[in-house]
Design a protein around this motif. Structure first.
Motif, PDB file in Angstrom:
ATOM      1  N   MET D   1       8.446  -8.255 -17.702  1.00 46.53           N
ATOM      2  CA  MET D   1       8.571  -7.214 -16.659  1.00 46.53           C
ATOM      3  C   MET D   1       8.613  -7.846 -15.284  1.00 46.53           C
ATOM      4  O   MET D   1       7.914  -8.819 -15.000  1.00 46.53           O
ATOM      5  CB  MET D   1       7.345  -6.295 -16.753  1.00 46.53           C
ATOM      6  N   SER D   2       9.485  -7.334 -14.458  1.00 49.18           N
ATOM      7  CA  SER D   2       9.577  -7.991 -13.151  1.00 49.18           C
ATOM      8  C   SER D   2       8.435  -7.561 -12.243  1.00 49.18           C
ATOM      9  O   SER D   2       7.836  -6.502 -12.417  1.00 49.18           O
ATOM     10  CB  SER D   2      10.920  -7.704 -12.482  1.00 49.18           C
ATOM     11  N   LEU D   3       8.198  -8.452 -11.313  1.00 46.18           N
ATOM     12  CA  LEU D   3       7.137  -8.227 -10.331  1.00 46.18           C
ATOM     13  C   LEU D   3       7.549  -7.137  -9.343  1.00 46.18           C
ATOM     14  O   LEU D   3       6.844  -6.178  -9.118  1.00 46.18           O
ATOM     15  CB  LEU D   3       6.878  -9.557  -9.612  1.00 46.18           C
ATOM     16  N   LEU D   4       8.738  -7.347  -8.781  1.00 47.51           N
ATOM     17  CA  LEU D   4       9.271  -6.389  -7.811  1.00 47.51           C
ATOM     18  C   LEU D   4      10.572  -5.814  -8.330  1.00 47.51           C
ATOM     19  O   LEU D   4      11.436  -6.553  -8.793  1.00 47.51           O
ATOM     20  CB  LEU D   4       9.534  -7.079  -6.466  1.00 47.51           C
ATOM     21  N   THR D   5      10.648  -4.496  -8.247  1.00 51.19           N
ATOM     22  CA  THR D   5      11.908  -3.859  -8.614  1.00 51.19           C
ATOM     23  C   THR D   5      12.335  -2.930  -7.483  1.00 51.19           C
ATOM     24  O   THR D   5      11.538  -2.098  -7.036  1.00 51.19           O
ATOM     25  CB  THR D   5      11.744  -3.011  -9.885  1.00 51.19           C
ATOM     26  N   VAL D   6      13.543  -3.110  -7.020  1.00 49.54           N
ATOM     27  CA  VAL D   6      14.077  -2.236  -5.985  1.00 49.54           C
ATOM     28  C   VAL D   6      15.305  -1.544  -6.562  1.00 49.54           C
ATOM     29  O   VAL D   6      16.169  -2.194  -7.141  1.00 49.54           O
ATOM     30  CB  VAL D   6      14.461  -3.029  -4.720  1.00 49.54           C
ATOM     31  N   ARG D   7      15.332  -0.217  -6.403  1.00 48.19           N
ATOM     32  CA  ARG D   7      16.467   0.547  -6.963  1.00 48.19           C
ATOM     33  C   ARG D   7      17.054   1.454  -5.883  1.00 48.19           C
ATOM     34  O   ARG D   7      16.339   2.290  -5.315  1.00 48.19           O
ATOM     35  CB  ARG D   7      15.999   1.416  -8.136  1.00 48.19           C
ATOM     36  N   GLY D   8      18.323   1.294  -5.650  1.00 45.55           N
ATOM     37  CA  GLY D   8      19.059   2.253  -4.800  1.00 45.55           C
ATOM     38  C   GLY D   8      18.571   2.339  -3.365  1.00 45.55           C
ATOM     39  O   GLY D   8      18.634   3.398  -2.731  1.00 45.55           O
ATOM     40  N   LEU D   9      18.106   1.241  -2.836  1.00 45.09           N
ATOM     41  CA  LEU D   9      17.561   1.267  -1.473  1.00 45.09           C
ATOM     42  C   LEU D   9      18.668   1.473  -0.436  1.00 45.09           C
ATOM     43  O   LEU D   9      19.672   0.768  -0.441  1.00 45.09           O
ATOM     44  CB  LEU D   9      16.829  -0.058  -1.181  1.00 45.09           C
ATOM     45  N   SER D  10      18.479   2.472   0.419  1.00 44.98           N
ATOM     46  CA  SER D  10      19.411   2.690   1.527  1.00 44.98           C
ATOM     47  C   SER D  10      18.611   2.783   2.823  1.00 44.98           C
ATOM     48  O   SER D  10      17.554   3.415   2.850  1.00 44.98           O
ATOM     49  CB  SER D  10      20.213   3.977   1.337  1.00 44.98           C
ATOM     50  N   ILE D  11      19.134   2.167   3.832  1.00 44.39           N
ATOM     51  CA  ILE D  11      18.449   2.175   5.135  1.00 44.39           C
ATOM     52  C   ILE D  11      19.424   2.661   6.194  1.00 44.39           C
ATOM     53  O   ILE D  11      20.580   2.239   6.241  1.00 44.39           O
ATOM     54  CB  ILE D  11      17.933   0.754   5.479  1.00 44.39           C
ATOM     55  N   GLN D  12      18.918   3.576   7.047  1.00 46.38           N
ATOM     56  CA  GLN D  12      19.770   4.153   8.091  1.00 46.38           C
ATOM     57  C   GLN D  12      19.054   4.125   9.432  1.00 46.38           C
ATOM     58  O   GLN D  12      17.832   4.080   9.498  1.00 46.38           O
ATOM     59  CB  GLN D  12      20.076   5.624   7.754  1.00 46.38           C
ATOM     60  N   THR D  13      19.853   4.200  10.476  1.00 45.56           N
ATOM     61  CA  THR D  13      19.251   4.402  11.793  1.00 45.56           C
ATOM     62  C   THR D  13      19.082   5.896  12.015  1.00 45.56           C
ATOM     63  O   THR D  13      19.592   6.713  11.245  1.00 45.56           O
ATOM     64  CB  THR D  13      20.146   3.858  12.920  1.00 45.56           C
ATOM     65  N   LEU D  48      12.349  -6.366   5.598  1.00 42.69           N
ATOM     66  CA  LEU D  48      11.364  -5.651   6.416  1.00 42.69           C
ATOM     67  C   LEU D  48      10.969  -4.333   5.769  1.00 42.69           C
ATOM     68  O   LEU D  48       9.802  -3.929   5.809  1.00 42.69           O
ATOM     69  CB  LEU D  48      11.916  -5.393   7.822  1.00 42.69           C
ATOM     70  N   SER D  49      11.926  -3.652   5.164  1.00 44.49           N
ATOM     71  CA  SER D  49      11.640  -2.337   4.606  1.00 44.49           C
ATOM     72  C   SER D  49      10.597  -2.439   3.494  1.00 44.49           C
ATOM     73  O   SER D  49       9.807  -1.534   3.298  1.00 44.49           O
ATOM     74  CB  SER D  49      12.922  -1.693   4.072  1.00 44.49           C
ATOM     75  N   LEU D  50      10.584  -3.563   2.786  1.00 43.49           N
ATOM     76  CA  LEU D  50       9.660  -3.704   1.665  1.00 43.49           C
ATOM     77  C   LEU D  50       8.215  -3.750   2.150  1.00 43.49           C
ATOM     78  O   LEU D  50       7.300  -3.405   1.421  1.00 43.49           O
ATOM     79  CB  LEU D  50       9.994  -4.964   0.861  1.00 43.49           C
ATOM     80  N   LEU D  51       7.997  -4.192   3.387  1.00 42.30           N
ATOM     81  CA  LEU D  51       6.631  -4.233   3.915  1.00 42.30           C
ATOM     82  C   LEU D  51       6.368  -3.146   4.942  1.00 42.30           C
ATOM     83  O   LEU D  51       5.354  -3.177   5.641  1.00 42.30           O
ATOM     84  CB  LEU D  51       6.341  -5.612   4.520  1.00 42.30           C
ATOM     85  N   GLY D  52       7.292  -2.200   5.014  1.00 39.45           N
ATOM     86  CA  GLY D  52       7.067  -1.104   5.963  1.00 39.45           C
ATOM     87  C   GLY D  52       7.136  -1.569   7.393  1.00 39.45           C
ATOM     88  O   GLY D  52       6.420  -1.082   8.253  1.00 39.45           O
ATOM     89  N   LEU D  53       7.989  -2.532   7.684  1.00 40.50           N
ATOM     90  CA  LEU D  53       8.037  -3.113   9.028  1.00 40.50           C
ATOM     91  C   LEU D  53       9.319  -2.775   9.771  1.00 40.50           C
ATOM     92  O   LEU D  53       9.633  -3.397  10.773  1.00 40.50           O
ATOM     93  CB  LEU D  53       7.913  -4.647   8.928  1.00 40.50           C
ATOM     94  N   LEU D  54      10.055  -1.774   9.268  1.00 39.91           N
ATOM     95  CA  LEU D  54      11.319  -1.444   9.940  1.00 39.91           C
ATOM     96  C   LEU D  54      11.049  -1.054  11.397  1.00 39.91           C
ATOM     97  O   LEU D  54      10.059  -0.395  11.694  1.00 39.91           O
ATOM     98  CB  LEU D  54      12.005  -0.286   9.213  1.00 39.91           C
ATOM     99  N   PRO D  55      11.906  -1.485  12.301  1.00 39.23           N
ATOM    100  CA  PRO D  55      11.691  -1.144  13.713  1.00 39.23           C
ATOM    101  C   PRO D  55      11.863   0.350  13.968  1.00 39.23           C
ATOM    102  O   PRO D  55      12.374   1.076  13.119  1.00 39.23           O
ATOM    103  CB  PRO D  55      12.759  -1.957  14.446  1.00 39.23           C
ATOM    104  N   ASP D  56      11.425   0.777  15.158  1.00 37.62           N
ATOM    105  CA  ASP D  56      11.573   2.183  15.549  1.00 37.62           C
ATOM    106  C   ASP D  56      13.021   2.624  15.408  1.00 37.62           C
ATOM    107  O   ASP D  56      13.929   1.911  15.798  1.00 37.62           O
ATOM    108  CB  ASP D  56      11.161   2.364  17.017  1.00 37.62           C
TER     109      ASP D  56
END
Lengths: 313, 340, 545, 274, 282
Positions: D1-13, D48-56
């Motif tokens: 089993m993987s440690l980290l799994t990311v599925r369908g991540l989308s980031i927008q301004t 950054l998104s994985l640690l909740g560090l996305l900028p304003d």
């Protein structure tokens, strides 16, 4: 023509006497590329400024010598406008263009100061812009409206528009993306072939050296520790620092095992420890003389003459 | 460290000399004949000549200048034409009043400035920030004499929140024994909380007015510095470890934004101790050096005015020099000598 | 704003006072009028002045506040007598009484005045008041240390060094060239204060033999009060002088706080909320507001304090009498008295207005050149000026609200009459320095003692340095000179009134109005002195309620 | 089993500009997975998104992620302790300029003690400095005392990155996100830092998400690589496959530009927005 | 592309930029424009209110006299508008003078360096040691009471600020790569200074000068309030407040309140415009 730097010393600060460059001699010919390679603090940028005449050396001379190639040749326009000897391409392309000037005016600037008529200058500018692979539309834009890669092409066009003998390239690709970097290097190589311009390239990036350099000078703490034909220095580095430098470059091929990195002792503030020469009885005791280690290939290490000894680390 | 100390001290010294020289030549231009003013309206020409000789005004300008610089180095600011007293003593005796007012105002300005600046930074680009920005614009566009007038009409005469502006203590309170010259402090030292309270109540309104009007520059600086710090890489590092917001605000935000405040305090002190002070002391009958300066100006009292201007100039240079030291001491980055 | 009250202008003049030519010998009893009340001495009274007390040297003069306070710290050989009108006001009784002196006696030739000092009188420092102190003090007054010298001639003393003599420890003789009733009047004013010689000489320096530097800030009181404490720029607290025995201070306030309140409105509000008990010298605005307030009292004292526009005779335009008269006809007298002075002013008929003795105007209602635009324009036309052709500068001391407001009205009124006026507000220092050279200026003047000859001598005779208009008329000069030498009151009055008429015809001034002296107090404060020198005597103040 | 799994991540301004679209990847325990791409490709935003560090003004608009089987999203950190930590480009700026290195380590250790889930709660204050020194020497710093007493600006970038690694390790994370950790460092220093990361990962058995634009670094560091371009993953495969059997044109271009020898066709196609 | 009305396009562009970028700036421009327009128009239409006793004294604000009348029976609104001309014109004049002189000295200082620079820097050090109002007060006292002298004093008080800014920005620009490029292109020092350094460093002092206008209005009013600027009975906001102090304390608040409000509105507008320019130009 040949640009000759002899025994250049640059000392910053009257009291602190920080030696940035300690007795460096270089020569750059038309048609060839001399790459000055070194890490931060090695004094390579200072050398670039001295060579460009933007900074005065504390001692030593910067001179032009005739090499017998006549110094006459087909400029981009084939015109006899060759009155400019040296220009420069900077690390940050956008910042090297006046933000309040349109691109056209920036590229044309060297020609204006040469007193060229405007229509002739315009023709030349358009030709150069085409030669660096840009559309003439870009001439009406401001620097902030173009990408880094485009700006660097504009900067190259400006550097070459007055057909200089030598262009100094100060980390010309350091702030560019990988793919753009490759294209700019290719462009520079191409233009050199076409115009016969000489390059003095300042860089820390060994891979761009491989692509462009005909000769290499390795700088370390204000000194040239090794210099020679590009192939010789890259394939058969003699000075321990050169070896460390080249070995530290990660190879873009997972099959190539990357080990044997030469560790250089450093102070906490990042400067290399003085005793960094891995070879006992180092040059620091005997002075940094350069020794012939191959054809046109010198290294500033007493042991470098014997590759066997120097390589043991 | 020693070298930078020496250099700063040298710059301060040159500035102080400049202050002295400039003051001499500006005040030299003052209209009127100081000797005639000193001698009084009914003095004969001989008396005026005597006075002129007494103050050295009969000498050539270079000679006067030499005399003046000599006196300056002896910390002698001359004698007031109006009161015939040494200007230095007159200034010294009035200084505590100005200092009490000015320092309180400065404290208010810094507290308010930092508080609002941080608030704006925390609520950046949102409504809280906007409100602070409105305050900044209004406070920096308000004429101190006007708002003082409005405040006196409403807060003092209208609603009686503050005591009548008749000096440093309301009627019925005797000044406490002189220790620091600051009434509130001295009264507390003397164990007299009633007098301290009365002094504070009298002090509060003029100090508030000065402090509030001086605060915008601090708000601006704290706001932008705190925003910069909160959006910095190191604040991001802190967030990556999951530090609580309060820890990030204080250790990463405020700690880094207080540095520029220190340099700004010099400017604010200039406003609070001199610029606004002259007017506020007039309106509140506050017996400090600002009122003294204004009276001297009205009376063309050459030496008193000159003394005041020098005192302010020198104080300003000293304040800024001290602040530079403080800055160097607080901000590790300034002191590069330590690095190698 | 410090010296907002332009009373300075008046009281700069008040340094020069003249006494009426009445009083014969020393006055009858020990008598000060004394407040009625009979209550115990009030603990503390706060008196607001518009200025700071800048110097305590009685021979220096800077502000009326300083001057008024000094009179309560230093004693004099004689003092004014007052009569209590029962309305809280003590009015000058027209004569002087012994004060630090036990008696004052003229010899038969009336060339020597002998003072016997009261026994046991001491300075606040504990030193006895000796004849030596008296001689030294009078000599100091007449020296070049201050302005008093200018009035010295009126004492008829030839040489202060030899004509003021101590004949014993308690006896002082004044040798004068000839008798004048003015001498006793003068000696009752604080300019002839008795100072502790030894205390001053201990502080005197080689370049300051009279100890001017020390006396400016220090005082060894010989009067009813001593300086207890001082906050520069704010207040001075006076306490009863325990060493003072010349009069009975039993009912006098224990402590007087002299508060400097440059802003008249602030002072008024302080009076309203009880921070202040007495305001010395109110503005008409605040006086009017005071009268509408409960629990406050206004003492409206009539003085011959004249406000006038001076026309400089050195100015080519103003040399023409028709221009001066025309300008006088253009002045808005009613508006000035009613709108600026709020009615606390009388009409000024000539340079010697009511209630000055010997004034041509016996009621305070006559106006020499009543406002008459047509007449003015006729005169201007005669002088060759069409409306709009004349433009003049009017200088005014900015610190005197009433005068600077008057300037605005005058400017407007003259513009209506076709004369453009530029108003130049000046600081007191600038103004005082430029007196005599300004084209037109607004000033007010008060002569202590309200004597007509004295007033005309200083303001309107040739060559006198306070003749700011440079008016010069041989007839006036001669009449004044004769009046000064005349002892007979009726003859003196006749000479004075002839001179007054000439001056009115010549119109060297526009005679604007006389200003009342306005003292505001909280209810129950009495003992306000309507004194010859327009100063308060703190020891006479009483509080009843 | 993987440690980290990311599925369908989308980031927008906030204004709706899409920065990352439908990104999926996974990292196994003890594995180093690379994200390679040029500036603006979205690789740093992903990290950054994985640690909740996305900028304003930037947020996760879709997708989900699991670390050790626990789901989390962008926004306030949802995990009880930092079991994912991060090291950054420009390490000198990533440290508080007004605090000595020692103080910053102590701050972290105290915080970790307080949050208490690593079993070290209740330790006495006295040994915090010793632990800090031990941490610093564990990342190959020879003179811990000297380094702890200094401010970040008094140390080299390489030294600061060692400190950052020490701090990241102190939290005993199961995942380390490294965002261009050696960009801007000298090449010899880079080699040492990369060595250190490899050694540390091997020692602690943690998974690494390694973001870089440098094909050489990626080749030497990672087992698997995601190639990103313009907010999308073009290719996600084992490193050997990517370098020797690239399935995507963009990957080929990247590789070509990274090689030492130019290809003639590059000049012709002009420049793209950089 | 069709021919478009360039002016309309520009206007539309400006308005939309303003609207989107900063509603506060729109308000500020509107307020300033209104005050300025009224200041120019009203005195022509209704007189400048300098006639004493034109109306009854101290009438409270009403329809006839929106700001009431003062103790001299003059309309406060008319006087406020007459004063607007003087105050805004002086604020702008001071700003322009400070901008020109300050930038010039700063640029010269930065260009010539060494001796000149050292002298200029020490001189500004010394001038900056005096808080602005104190410096202006003393200078005015020295030169004499006159609005022009007061304006000159305010200019002198603000010049060091602009010199500092212009110099530091010029130095910043001078070290930019494009300056090095221009030098390599053969530009002379003068050409570099005029063609590159000045245009690129000018905007910072320019933005700052908007704030200077705001501060100048405040300082100038303060000087007039203290009695050394515009002299009564001439209308100027600070002088009007000084005239109204007494009435204010005795209950008639309007003669001093409205001029202060005008100062506040005008100075605040300049501040907002300055902030807006700052953001637009950087």
């Amino acid at each position: 023509m040949e640009l000759v730097l002899a025994d250049i010393e640059v000392v910053y600060g009257k009291r602190t006497r920080n030696h940035a460059v300690r007795g460096v001699s270089l020569r750059v010919r038309r048609g060839e590329t001399l790459a000055v390679v070194g890490e931060s603090g090695s004094g390579k940028t200072t050398i670039a400024k001295v060579a460009a005449g933007l900074q005065k050396a504390t001692s030593g001379t910067v001179a032009w010598q005739a090499t017998g190639d006549g110094g006459v040749g087909g400029g981009p326009g084939g015109s006899p406008a060759r009155r400019q000897r040296v220009h420069m391409v900077f690390q940050h392309p956008v910042q090297s263009l006046d933000p309040s000037w349109r691109i056209r005016r920036s590229v044309k600037e060297p020609l204006r100061y040469l007193g060229m008529a405007d229509d002739e200058a315009e023709r030349l500018v358009r030709r150069l812009i085409a030669e660096v692979g840009l559309d003439a539309q870009i001439l009406d834009r401001y620097p902030r409206e173009v990408s880094g890669g485009q700006a660097q092409r504009v900067a190259v066009a400006r550097a070459l528009v007055a057909d200089p003998e030598i262009v100094i390239l100060d980390e010309p690709t350091a702030s560019l993306d990988q793919t753009v970097r490759g294209r700019i290097l290719t462009l520079l190589a191409d233009l050199q072939v076409r115009t016969g311009v000489g390059y003095l390239m300042i860089t820390h990036d060994i891979s761009s050296v491989r692509r462009l350099a005909t000769r290499i000078a390795v700088m370390y703490r204000g000194l040239i520790v090794e210099s020679g034909p590009a192939a010789a220095v890259l394939e058969d580095p003699r000075h321990p620092y050169t070896q460390a430098l080249i070995s530290a470059v990660p190879v873009a091929d997972p099959r190539v095992r990357w080990d044997g990195v030469v560790a250089l002792p450093r102070h906490p503030d990042g400067t290399l420890a003085v005793t960094s020469c891995p070879v006992p009885g180092s040059c620091h005791e005997h002075g940094p003389g350069l020794h012939e280690v191959g054809p046109d290939h010198v290294a500033g290490c007493t042991k470098a003459v014997d590759p066997q000894k120097a390589a043991t680390t | 460290m020693l070298r930078t100390t020496g250099k700063r001290a040298g710059v301060a010294l040159v500035s102080i000399l400049g202050v002295a020289v400039l003051t001499f030549f500006i005040t030299q231009l003052l209209p009127g004949d100081p000797a005639r003013i000193a001698a009084g309206q009914y003095a004969s020409e001989e008396q005026v000549a005597d006075v002129r000789a007494k103050y050295g005004l009969d000498q050539s300008v270079p000679a006067q200048f030499a005399q003046y610089m000599g006196d300056f180095f002896r910390m002698d600011l001359g004698t007031s034409i109006r009161t015939d007293q040494p200007v230095r003593d007159e200034l010294t005796s009035r200084l505590p009043a100005t200092l009490e007012l000015g320092l309180t105002a400065l404290l208010i300005a810094v507290l308010l400035g930092v508080g609002l600046g941080v608030t704006a930074a925390v609520h950046r680009y949102r409504i809280g920030d906007r409100l602070v920005q409105v305050f900044v614009v209004l406070a920096s566009a308000t004429a101190v004499f006007w708002i003082a007038l409005v405040a006196i009409t409403t807060l003092v005469n209208g609603w009686g929140i503050f005591t009548s502006p008749t000096g440093r203590l309301p009627r019925g309170f005797a000044p406490p024994e002189h220790v620091t010259g600051l009434y509130v402090v001295d009264a507390l030292l003397a164990g007299d909380p009633a007098t301290a309270g009365a002094a504070l109540r009298t002090l509060l309104l003029p100090a508030l007015l000065l402090g509030v009007l001086a605060s915008p520059s601090i708000v601006k600086i704290v706001r932008s510095a705190t925003i910069r710090a909160l959006e910095s890489d190191f604040a991001r590092t802190s967030r990556s470890f999951g530090y609580p917001a309060r820890s990030i605000l204080f250790q990463d935000g405020l700690r880094n934004s207080l540095l520029p405040v220190i340099t700004n305090v010099g400017l604010v002190a200039g406003f609070v101790l001199a610029g606004g002070d002259v007017i506020i002391e007039q309106l509140f009958a506050w017996p400090g050096i600002g009122g003294y300066a204004y009276s001297s100006l009205q009376e063309n009292d050459l030496f008193a005015l000159r003394g005041y201007v020098i005192a302010i100039g020198v104080a300003y240079v000293l304040i800024n020099t001290v602040l530079e030291f403080v800055y160097g001491w607080v901000d590790p980055r300034v002191n590069l000598a330590e690095g190698s | 704003m410090a010296h907002r009250s332009r009373l300075l202008g008046a009281f700069v003049a008040s340094g020069l006072f003249v006494a009426a030519a009445c009083g014969s010998g020393p006055a009858s009893d020990d008598g000060t009028g004394g407040g009625d009340g009979g209550s115990a001495a009030v603990d503390e009274l706060v008196v607001a002045y518009s200025q700071d007390i800048d110097t305590l040297d009685p021979h220096q003069f800077k502000t009326d506040a300083g001057y008024g306070v000094v009179g309560n710290i230093y004693g004099t050989l004689l003092q004014e007598s007052y009569t209590d009108g029962g309305d809280g006001v003590l009015s000058y009784a027209g004569e002087s009484a012994p004060y630090l002196a036990e008696s004052a006696t003229w010899d038969e030739t009336q060339t020597t005045l002998t003072f016997e000092l009261k026994e046991g009188q001491q300075f606040a420092g504990g030193e006895p008041v000796t004849a030596e102190d008296v001689v030294w003090s009078l000599q100091r007054a007449l020296s070049d240390v201050g302005y008093v010298q200018a009035i010295g001639q009126w004492l008829n003393i030839t040489d202060a060094a030899t004509d003021i003599v101590a004949t014993s420890d308690t006896t002082v003789e004044l040798h004068v060239t000839h008798y004048s009733p003015l001498i006793e009047q003068f000696l009752a004013f604080q300019i002839f204060a008795i100072i502790d010689k030894s205390a001053v000489e201990a502080q005197a320096a080689a370049d300051d033999p009279w100890g001017a530097g020390w006396l400016a800030a220090e005082a060894t009181a010989s009067g009813p009060y001593v300086v207890e404490s001082r906050v520069p720029g704010q207040s001075m607290t006076l306490a009863k002088n325990p060493e003072f025995t010349a009069t009975d201070l039993g009912d006098a306030p224990e402590r007087i706080v002299v508060q400097s309140m440059p802003d008249p409105q602030q002072a008024f509000l302080a009076l309203q909320n009880g921070a202040v008990d007495v305001i010395f010298g109110m503005t008409p605005d605040t006086a009017e507001a005071l009268e509408q307030s409960d629990g406050l009292e206004l003492y409206d004292l009539e003085y011959s304090l004249v406000a006038y526009v001076g026309f400089n005779y050195q100015d080519p335009v103003l040399q023409d009498v028709r221009v001066r008269q025309a300008l006088s006809y253009l002045m808005p007298y009613d508006a000035l008295r009613e709108d600026v002075m709020k009615g606390y002013a009388g009409a000024a008929y000539g340079a010697v207005p009511y209630p000055m003795r010997d004034s041509l105007d016996e009621t305070g209602e006559q106006v020499a050149y009543p406002t008459d635009v047509e007449r003015a324009q006729e005169l201007l036309a005669e002088a060759g000026y069409e409306p709009g052709e004349l433009s003049l500068t009017l200088s005014v001391p900015a610190s005197d609200e009433s005068l600077s407001q008057s300037a605005v009205f005058i400017q407007s009124a003259l513009r209506d009459g076709g004369v453009e006026v530029e108003v130049n507000e000046m600081s007191d220092a600038d103004y005082n320095e430029n007196l005599g050279s300004m084209q037109m200026f607004l000033d007010s003047w008060y002569s202590w003692g309200q004597d007509s000859v004295y007033q005309m001598f200083f303001l309107l005779t040739t060559g006198v340095f306070t003749n700011y208009t440079n008016f010069s008329n041989p007839e006036v000069d001669e009449l004044v000179r004769q009046a000064m030498a005349t002892a007979d009151p009726d003859e003196r009055r006749a000479l004075s009134q002839r001179a007054q008429q000439v001056i009115i015809d010549e119109a060297p001034w526009a005679f604007l109005f006389t200003r009342d002296y306005l003292v505001g107090t909280r209810e129950g404060v009495t003992g306000v002195t309507h004194a010859n020198d327009a100063n308060l005597r703190f020891d006479q103040l009483r509080v009843t309620n | 089993m993987s440690l980290l799994t990311v599925r369908g991540l989308s980031i927008q301004t906030r204004t709706g500009v899409s920065l990352v679209r439908d990104l999926s990847l996974d990292v196994g325990a003890g594995e180093v997975v690379g994200i390679v791409g040029e500036s603006g490709s979205g690789k740093t935003m992903t990290a950054l998104s994985l640690l909740g560090l996305l900028p304003d003004g930037v947020h996760v608009s879709a997708g989900e992620a699991e670390l050790e089987g626990r789901r989390f999203l962008d926004g306030p950190r949802m995990l009880a302790r930092p079991n994912a930590t991060m090291i950054f480009q420009n390490p000198t700026a990533a440290l508080n300029p007004t605090m000595r290195i020692g103080a910053q380590l102590v701050r972290l250790l105290r915080f970790l003690d307080r949050s208490g889930t690593d079993g070290s709660a209740g330790r006495r204050r006295g040994d915090v400095r010793e632990r800090a020194a031990a941490l610093v020497s564990s990342v190959g710093i020879a003179d811990p005392a000297a380094v702890l007493g200094r401010y970040p600006h008094q140390l080299s970038g390489g030294m600061n990155q060692r400190v950052m690694i020490a701090m990241a390790i102190a939290a005993r994370p199961s995942l380390l996100v490294a965002d261009e950790p050696t960009t801007g460092l000298d090449v010899t220093v880079q080699a040492q830092i990369l060595d250190l990361i490899r050694a540390t990962v091997a020692q602690h058995g943690i998974g690494v998400l390694f973001v870089s634009h440098d094909m050489g670094v990626i080749a030497q560091m990672c087992q698997r690589v995601a190639v990103m371009y313009d907010g999308e993953v073009r290719e996600f495969a084992a490193v050997d496959d990517i370098y020797h059997r690239p399935g995507d044109a963009y990957t080929r271009e990247l590789l070509a530009s990274a090689s030492d020898h130019p290809r003639p066709e590059e000049v012709a196609d002009g420049t793209r927005a950089g | 592309m069709a021919v478009v009305d360039a002016g309309a396009a520009l206007r539309g562009n400006l308005v939309s930029r303003l609207r989107v970028g900063n509603p506060a700036a729109v308000v500020a421009f509107a307020v300033l424009g209104t005050i300025l327009t009224l200041g120019i128009v009203v005195p022509f239409v209704a007189g400048s209110g300098d006639v004493a006793q034109e109306y009854d004294g101290l009438l409270p604000p009403s329809f006839d006299h929106p700001f009431g009348t003062d103790r001299f029976g003059r309309d406060v609104f008319l006087r406020c508008m007459a004063a607007a001309r003087i105050d805004i014109a002086l604020g702008l004049a001071v700003a322009v003078a400070v901008l020109l002189v300050g930038s010039l000295i700063g640029a010269v200082s930065a260009t010539f360096g060494r001796g000149v620079d050292a002298v200029v820097m020490r001189a500004t050090d010394v001038l900056l040691a005096f808080p602005g109002v104190v410096l202006a007060l003393v200078i005015t006292a020295s030169l004499g009471k006159n609005p022009w002298y007061a304006a000159i004093a305010v200019v002198i008080a603000f010049i060091p600020l602009l010199v500092r800014l212009a110099r530091s920005k010029a130095l910043e620009v001078r070290s930019a790569d494009y300056i090095a490029a221009a030098r390599l292109s053969g530009a002379s020092t003068w050409q570099i200074a005029t063609r590159h350094v000045l245009p690129n460093s000018f905007k910072y002092p320019f933005v700052q000068s908007t704030l200077v206008a705001s501060w100048a209005i405040l300082d100038f009013a303060a000087l007039s309030f203290l009695g050394v600027g515009v002299q009564p009975p001439d209308a100027e906001w600070g002088a009007m407040i000084a005239e109204g102090v007494g009435d204010n304390l005795l209950g008639s608040w309007w003669p001093s309140f409205f001029p202060g409000l005008m100062i506040l509105l005008t100075a605040a507008s300049f501040q907002v415009i300055g902030d807006w320019l700052d953001r637009r130009l950087r």
